[in-house]
Scaffold this motif. Structure first.
Motif, PDB file in Angstrom:
ATOM      1  N   UNK A  89      40.648  39.776  26.941  1.00  0.00           N
ATOM      2  CA  UNK A  89      40.420  40.044  28.359  1.00  0.00           C
ATOM      3  C   UNK A  89      41.339  41.164  28.842  1.00  0.00           C
ATOM      4  N   UNK A  90      42.617  41.090  28.472  1.00  0.00           N
ATOM      5  CA  UNK A  90      43.563  42.119  28.898  1.00  0.00           C
ATOM      6  C   UNK A  90      43.215  43.475  28.286  1.00  0.00           C
ATOM      7  N   UNK A 109      30.395  52.086  31.066  1.00  0.00           N
ATOM      8  CA  UNK A 109      29.207  51.276  30.795  1.00  0.00           C
ATOM      9  C   UNK A 109      29.353  50.500  29.490  1.00  0.00           C
ATOM     10  N   UNK A 110      29.976  51.101  28.490  1.00  0.00           N
ATOM     11  CA  UNK A 110      30.165  50.430  27.210  1.00  0.00           C
ATOM     12  C   UNK A 110      31.263  49.367  27.273  1.00  0.00           C
ATOM     13  N   UNK A 111      32.254  49.576  28.141  1.00  0.00           N
ATOM     14  CA  UNK A 111      33.382  48.650  28.215  1.00  0.00           C
ATOM     15  C   UNK A 111      33.108  47.440  29.104  1.00  0.00           C
ATOM     16  N   UNK A 112      32.180  47.561  30.050  1.00  0.00           N
ATOM     17  CA  UNK A 112      31.963  46.462  30.995  1.00  0.00           C
ATOM     18  C   UNK A 112      31.377  45.192  30.360  1.00  0.00           C
ATOM     19  N   UNK A 113      30.373  45.273  29.488  1.00  0.00           N
ATOM     20  CA  UNK A 113      29.837  44.024  28.929  1.00  0.00           C
ATOM     21  C   UNK A 113      30.881  43.158  28.222  1.00  0.00           C
ATOM     22  N   UNK A 114      31.707  43.718  27.321  1.00  0.00           N
ATOM     23  CA  UNK A 114      32.731  42.852  26.718  1.00  0.00           C
ATOM     24  C   UNK A 114      33.765  42.350  27.719  1.00  0.00           C
ATOM     25  N   UNK A 115      34.039  43.132  28.751  1.00  0.00           N
ATOM     26  CA  UNK A 115      34.974  42.661  29.770  1.00  0.00           C
ATOM     27  C   UNK A 115      34.396  41.474  30.525  1.00  0.00           C
ATOM     28  N   UNK A 116      33.130  41.570  30.917  1.00  0.00           N
ATOM     29  CA  UNK A 116      32.505  40.441  31.611  1.00  0.00           C
ATOM     30  C   UNK A 116      32.449  39.209  30.725  1.00  0.00           C
ATOM     31  N   UNK A 131      46.292  32.607  37.929  1.00  0.00           N
ATOM     32  CA  UNK A 131      46.112  33.796  38.782  1.00  0.00           C
ATOM     33  C   UNK A 131      45.747  35.054  38.013  1.00  0.00           C
ATOM     34  N   UNK A 132      46.373  35.276  36.839  1.00  0.00           N
ATOM     35  CA  UNK A 132      46.080  36.504  36.100  1.00  0.00           C
ATOM     36  C   UNK A 132      44.653  36.518  35.554  1.00  0.00           C
ATOM     37  N   UNK A 133      44.109  35.315  35.257  1.00  0.00           N
ATOM     38  CA  UNK A 133      42.732  35.232  34.780  1.00  0.00           C
ATOM     39  C   UNK A 133      41.757  35.518  35.923  1.00  0.00           C
ATOM     40  N   UNK A 134      42.005  34.911  37.071  1.00  0.00           N
ATOM     41  CA  UNK A 134      41.145  35.136  38.241  1.00  0.00           C
ATOM     42  C   UNK A 134      41.191  36.605  38.650  1.00  0.00           C
ATOM     43  N   UNK A 135      42.363  37.197  38.615  1.00  0.00           N
ATOM     44  CA  UNK A 135      42.508  38.616  38.964  1.00  0.00           C
ATOM     45  C   UNK A 135      41.692  39.495  38.033  1.00  0.00           C
ATOM     46  N   UNK A 136      41.768  39.226  36.729  1.00  0.00           N
ATOM     47  CA  UNK A 136      41.022  40.019  35.755  1.00  0.00           C
ATOM     48  C   UNK A 136      39.520  39.854  35.941  1.00  0.00           C
ATOM     49  N   UNK A 137      39.078  38.616  36.220  1.00  0.00           N
ATOM     50  CA  UNK A 137      37.643  38.398  36.418  1.00  0.00           C
ATOM     51  C   UNK A 137      37.156  39.105  37.687  1.00  0.00           C
ATOM     52  N   UNK A 138      37.930  39.037  38.748  1.00  0.00           N
ATOM     53  CA  UNK A 138      37.539  39.737  39.971  1.00  0.00           C
ATOM     54  C   UNK A 138      37.444  41.237  39.730  1.00  0.00           C
ATOM     55  N   UNK A 139      38.399  41.761  38.977  1.00  0.00           N
ATOM     56  CA  UNK A 139      38.362  43.183  38.649  1.00  0.00           C
ATOM     57  C   UNK A 139      37.098  43.532  37.864  1.00  0.00           C
ATOM     58  N   UNK A 140      36.742  42.670  36.893  1.00  0.00           N
ATOM     59  CA  UNK A 140      35.559  42.912  36.074  1.00  0.00           C
ATOM     60  C   UNK A 140      34.300  42.975  36.931  1.00  0.00           C
ATOM     61  N   UNK A 141      34.138  42.016  37.822  1.00  0.00           N
ATOM     62  CA  UNK A 141      32.927  41.962  38.638  1.00  0.00           C
ATOM     63  C   UNK A 141      32.901  43.098  39.673  1.00  0.00           C
ATOM     64  N   UNK A 142      34.045  43.438  40.222  1.00  0.00           N
ATOM     65  CA  UNK A 142      34.092  44.554  41.177  1.00  0.00           C
ATOM     66  C   UNK A 142      33.790  45.873  40.478  1.00  0.00           C
ATOM     67  N   UNK A 143      34.315  46.060  39.260  1.00  0.00           N
ATOM     68  CA  UNK A 143      34.055  47.294  38.508  1.00  0.00           C
ATOM     69  C   UNK A 143      32.572  47.408  38.156  1.00  0.00           C
ATOM     70  N   UNK A 144      31.965  46.300  37.746  1.00  0.00           N
ATOM     71  CA  UNK A 144      30.540  46.317  37.422  1.00  0.00           C
ATOM     72  C   UNK A 144      29.698  46.606  38.664  1.00  0.00           C
ATOM     73  N   UNK A 145      30.057  45.992  39.789  1.00  0.00           N
ATOM     74  CA  UNK A 145      29.333  46.249  41.034  1.00  0.00           C
ATOM     75  C   UNK A 145      29.479  47.712  41.450  1.00  0.00           C
ATOM     76  N   UNK A 146      30.673  48.285  41.239  1.00  0.00           N
ATOM     77  CA  UNK A 146      30.877  49.685  41.591  1.00  0.00           C
ATOM     78  C   UNK A 146      29.995  50.617  40.782  1.00  0.00           C
TER      79      UNK A 146
END
Length: 347
Positions: A89-90, A109-116, A131-146
């Protein structure tokens, strides 16, 4: 004509200029106003999502369809990717951050699927509420939405974004993307209201910048400047400083302050590539408004060189390209514009 001017809040002179080709749309505020006056979505005027052009664009579009499947699958799982654990995840988060900083949409685009995949696995496993897991997941979903927002899949972006769970300490990444998404959809009043609502809880640099841009697009320049001053007072590093500079320049562009835009163009030397591309694109638009077509072409080409696909998929960059092609008089600029037209996939 008068009726459209009244509904959109634009002048009849500007509308006539747009219809005749004497003027062009290079400000999001104008795009949103025109779309509102015509009772259309801004996407209807930009033509997004664009047909794939070139291998890199095809790859990014394929990732968009993957993200669509992720939205509609049942439950927070991402099939087809090896489980990578917390370390994965990190690592995947860092890959996405690097792609965002360089404006490399294909790498993103190539990095987002494994991150999600890693984010969903970490949240569903024991300790997923850390907290660090929730932060990483929020980042993943925000990056994909962007990414989906920039490609023109805004409904999908909205659906994906609202799978995240905003939390303290995550930099307000979900809130920031929500404001950007509402702004891009032309819902400027909603974007401003939501930004101010989120700012009552916390004030990250990114959210202050997103709020400032929304205010500027809504014609509220003083509010935009106040938020930008607050953001500048909170900067802590080059990335924050670049974010504020681009937001300040973009807000000035929305208000037609061309000279203020051009004052910032030399700041690109100290910026990450994606922010350099943003600033160079804004400078290109300002030089075009000042009648300096060759300089505008030079800045647009420089922006494309920094982050090719990131710029070529920007609807205002494409509109500027059309405007410059109609106005270029020297052979060097004309050749460069034709090269860019081929790269952008426009006729």
């Amino acid at each position: 004509m008068a009726d459209l001017a009244r509904r959109s809040g634009l002048t009849e002179h500007l509308i006539v200029g747009l219809q005749s080709g004497r003027d062009w749309v290079d400000r999001h505020s104008v795009l949103c106003s025109l779309a509102g006056g015509l009772h259309l979505d801004p996407l209807d005027l930009t033509g997004q999502p664009y047909p794939p052009h070139g291998e890199q664009h095809v790859t990014v579009r394929a990732a968009a369809w993957y993200l669509r499947d992720h939205v509609f699958q049942s439950g927070p799982r991402t099939p087809g990717h090896r489980q990578r654990g917390h370390g994965g995840l990190l690592s995947a988060t860092e890959e996405v951050r690097n792609a965002q900083a360089t404006g490399d949409e294909r790498a993103l685009a190539l990095a987002l699927p494994p991150l999600l995949a890693a984010a969903d696995q970490s949240v569903s496993s024991e300790g997923g509420g850390r907290p660090e897991i929730v932060t990483a997941r929020n980042f993943a979903y925000a990056a994909a939405a962007g990414l989906l927002r920039r490609l023109g899949y805004r409904d999908l972006a909205w659906s994906l974004l609202h799978r995240a769970r905003p939390a303290a300490g995550d930099g307000q990444v979900v809130e920031v993307e929500e404001v950007r998404l509402l702004t891009s959809m032309g819902m400027l009043r909603a974007a401003v209201d939501r930004a101010e609502q989120h700012l009552a809880a916390a004030q990250s640099v990114a959210l202050l910048c997103a709020a400032a841009f929304a205010h500027a697009c809504a014609g509220q320049r003083l509010h935009a400047e106040r938020r930008l001053d607050e953001a500048e007072g909170r900067t802590s590093g080059e990335a924050d400083a670049a974010e504020v500079t681009v937001a300040r320049t973009g807000s000035a562009m929305q208000c037609g302050a061309w000279e203020q835009v051009l004052e910032q163009q030399e700041a690109t030397a100290a910026m990450p590539p994606a922010r350099r591309a943003d600033l160079l694109l804004l400078a290109a638009g300002a030089w075009a408004r000042c009648g300096q077509i060759s300089r505008a072409v030079d800045r647009l080409a420089a922006a494309e060189k920094k982050a090719a696909l990131y710029i070529s998929l920007d609807p205002l960059a494409r509109e500027l390209l059309h405007a410059l092609r109609a106005r270029a008089r020297d052979a060097t600029s004309a050749r460069e514009l034709e090269r860019m037209a081929g790269s952008f996939g426009v006729k």
